[in-house]
Structure formats: structure tokens, C-alpha cells
Design an enzyme around this catalytic site. Structure first.
Site, PDB file in Angstrom:
ATOM      1  N   ASP A 257      -3.001  10.644 -10.174  1.00 14.75           N
ATOM      2  CA  ASP A 257      -3.969  10.035 -11.105  1.00 14.75           C
ATOM      3  C   ASP A 257      -5.012   9.238 -10.338  1.00 14.75           C
ATOM      4  OD1 ASP A 257      -2.754  10.938 -13.604  1.00 14.75           O
ATOM      5  OD2 ASP A 257      -1.057   9.758 -12.892  1.00 14.75           O
TER       6      ASP A 257
ATOM      7  N   GLU B 184       9.295  13.342  -9.874  1.00 18.71           N
ATOM      8  CA  GLU B 184       8.306  13.612  -8.804  1.00 18.71           C
ATOM      9  C   GLU B 184       8.685  12.831  -7.541  1.00 18.71           C
ATOM     10  OE1 GLU B 184       4.434  14.490 -11.658  1.00 18.71           O
ATOM     11  OE2 GLU B 184       4.701  12.490 -10.865  1.00 18.71           O
TER      12      GLU B 184
HETATM   13  C1  5RP Z   1       2.377  13.700 -13.702  1.00 17.41           C
HETATM   14  C2  5RP Z   1       1.509  13.267 -12.579  1.00 17.41           C
HETATM   15  C3  5RP Z   1       0.295  14.089 -12.297  1.00 17.41           C
HETATM   16  O1  5RP Z   1       0.330  14.498 -10.976  1.00 17.41           O
HETATM   17  C4  5RP Z   1      -0.935  13.270 -12.545  1.00 17.41           C
HETATM   18  O2  5RP Z   1      -0.869  12.756 -13.866  1.00 17.41           O
HETATM   19  C5  5RP Z   1      -2.203  14.114 -12.369  1.00 17.41           C
HETATM   20  O3  5RP Z   1      -2.293  15.036 -13.380  1.00 17.41           O
HETATM   21  P1  5RP Z   1      -3.460  16.111 -13.481  1.00 17.41           P
HETATM   22  O4  5RP Z   1      -3.262  17.061 -12.353  1.00 17.41           O
HETATM   23  O5  5RP Z   1      -3.250  16.740 -14.838  1.00 17.41           O
HETATM   24  O6  5RP Z   1      -4.767  15.368 -13.387  1.00 17.41           O
HETATM   25  O7  5RP Z   1       1.747  12.304 -11.903  1.00 17.41           O
HETATM   26  O8  5RP Z   1       3.413  12.777 -13.942  1.00 17.41           O
END
Ligand code: 5RP
Length: 223
Positions: A84, A103
Site C-alpha cells: 500500500d 503475507e
Molecule cells: C493485501 C496487501 C496488498 O499487497 C496491498 O493492499 C496492495 O494491494 P494492490 O496491489 O491491490 O494495490 O497488502 O493485504
């Protein structure tokens, strides 16, 4: 280029980091989904994958990629996932997709964390994106009070008007208003609050490489 095209470009570039004949750790989210689609094209070259969420496991299986339980796997060369926010030092906020705990667990088994992100995710200071914290449901109120005492504004994440439940049956508190100057210190502090399962700060073990999608092409940052 659209944001999705930038995500697709980094997903394609990440295939270079997949090691032939080995198991790859796979993250969660829209960028990780593009990566899974690319992985499907070379599935005959890998032993399989470990998934960081039920959603990722389902997508991997839909491509015919064998999905291993982490308990069957001692090590893997690489874990590939989105973020994010990411700093120029490789510290990240993750958990926008509520998969932060799995993760972090899968990433901890991998030798290398390759972050794939569009350029909008690169920031000098973490915290504009609300910091996700996975919490045992009965501890929600006490943890929220402690997060407030740290200077944040805690908000319980909802889905369809009800508390969102993670793959682990826990809730997510998103913390707004933090300016995170020392991510490793805050990661440790929040992880030590009783009732917290995981904080979405990945700083003590951050990214090793970031493939960043920009209008000028995919940039590789190494940390
Ligand atoms: C999920 C995560 C994602 O890696 C993060 O939210 C980024 O998401 P996106 O690739 O849809 O922008 O941490 O828990």
C-alpha cells in the site's frame, strides 16, 4: 498508462525473479493477481506456490498452479507481493487487502521479498495510508484504546456494515493519522500490544527489491 497497466508491467517484470523448479510465495491484492496471471503462463517451470490468502490460493488453483501448505515448505527463494506504501528504504505498509498476517508469515520463510507496485505507492513517510492492524475480536476495544494512545485514530474495518473478518477469523483496525518516522520501532511497539495478531508494517523485515511501475518504465529499487 493506467494504474492497472503499471501493475501489469511490474507483474510481468517480477517473473524474472521466479526460480525455475522451486516454490514461489505469492501475495494478495490486485497487483499480486496480475502476477498470478503471469505465473500461470510459466506454471510448467515451477514446483508450485504458497499462497498468502484464500483468495490467492483460489486464483492460483484456477490457473492449475499447485498450492502448497506452508507447513510442507522449509524455504523458498522468493516471495512476491504488492504494497500500500513503500519508502525509499524498503519499509512498507501492507494489509489493504486484509491479508497482512499470512503475507508476513509467508514472507518470513522466503529468502527475498520482491515488492511489485505502481509508482503511486512510493512515499517518503509512511502513514497517509491507514495502518492496518489485525486483532483478536475480543481485544478490539482495548487495542483500539492503545492505538489511540500512540497518536492514531483507530477505525474498525467494516464489510457490508459488519466487522470484516480475515481468513484467520480476526478483525482489522485501520489506524489513521499516523506519521511513521521510525517504522521498525512502531512495528515492534504495536506487535507487543496484547491482542494484536500482526501490524501491517513490514519494516524489520522489509522488501529486498521493489519493481516500481512508472510512465518511464519499470524501475528496480534494491535495499
Ligand atoms: C493485501 C496487501 C496488498 O499487497 C496491498 O493492499 C496492495 O494491494 P494492490 O496491489 O491491490 O494495490 O497488502 O493485504
Amino acid at each position: 498508462m493506467t494504474q492497472d497497466e503499471l501493475k501489469q508491467a511490474v507483474a510481468r517484470a517480477a517473473i524474472e525473479y521466479v526460480v525455475e523448479g522451486k516454490i514461489v510465495g505469492v501475495g494478495t491484492g490486485s497487483t499480486a493477481n496480475f502476477f498470478i496471471d503471469e505465473l500461470g503462463k510459466i506454471k510448467h517451470k515451477i514446483a508450485g506456490a504458497v499462497a498468502s490468502s484464500e483468495a490467492t490460493a483460489a486464483r492460483l488453483k484456477s490457473h492449475g498452479i499447485p498450492v502448497f501448505d506452508l507447513n510442507e515448505v522449509d524455504s523458498m527463494p522468493v516471495y512476491i507481493d504488492g504494497a500500500d506504501e513503500i519508502t525509499p528504504a524498503g519499509a512498507m505498509i501492507k494489509g489493504g487487502g486484509a491479508a497482512l498476517t499470512r503475507e508476513k508469515i509467508v514472507a518470513s520463510v522466503a529468502e527475498k521479498f520482491v515488492c511489485i507496485a505502481d509508482g503511486s505507492k512510493l512515499v517518503d513517510l509512511l502513514g497517509r495510508f491507514p495502518l492496518p492492524v489485525e486483532v483478536i475480536p475480543m481485544a478490539q476495544a482495548v487495542v483500539a484504546r492503545k492505538l489511540k494512545a500512540l497518536g492514531g485514530e483507530p477505525r474498525l474495518r467494516l464489510k457490508d456494515g459488519k466487522p470484516l473478518l480475515t481468513d484467520n477469523g480476526c478483525v482489522i483496525i485501520d489506524v489513521l493519522g499516523l506519521q511513521i518516522a521510525n517504522p521498525a520501532e512502531l512495528e515492534e511497539k504495536i506487535n507487543n500490544i496484547v491482542g494484536v495478531v500482526t501490524v501491517g508494517l513490514f519494516a524489520r523485515q522489509g522488501a529486498d527489491v521493489c519493481l516500481l511501475g512508472t510512465a518511464e518504465g519499470v524501475k528496480t529499487l534494491t535495499f
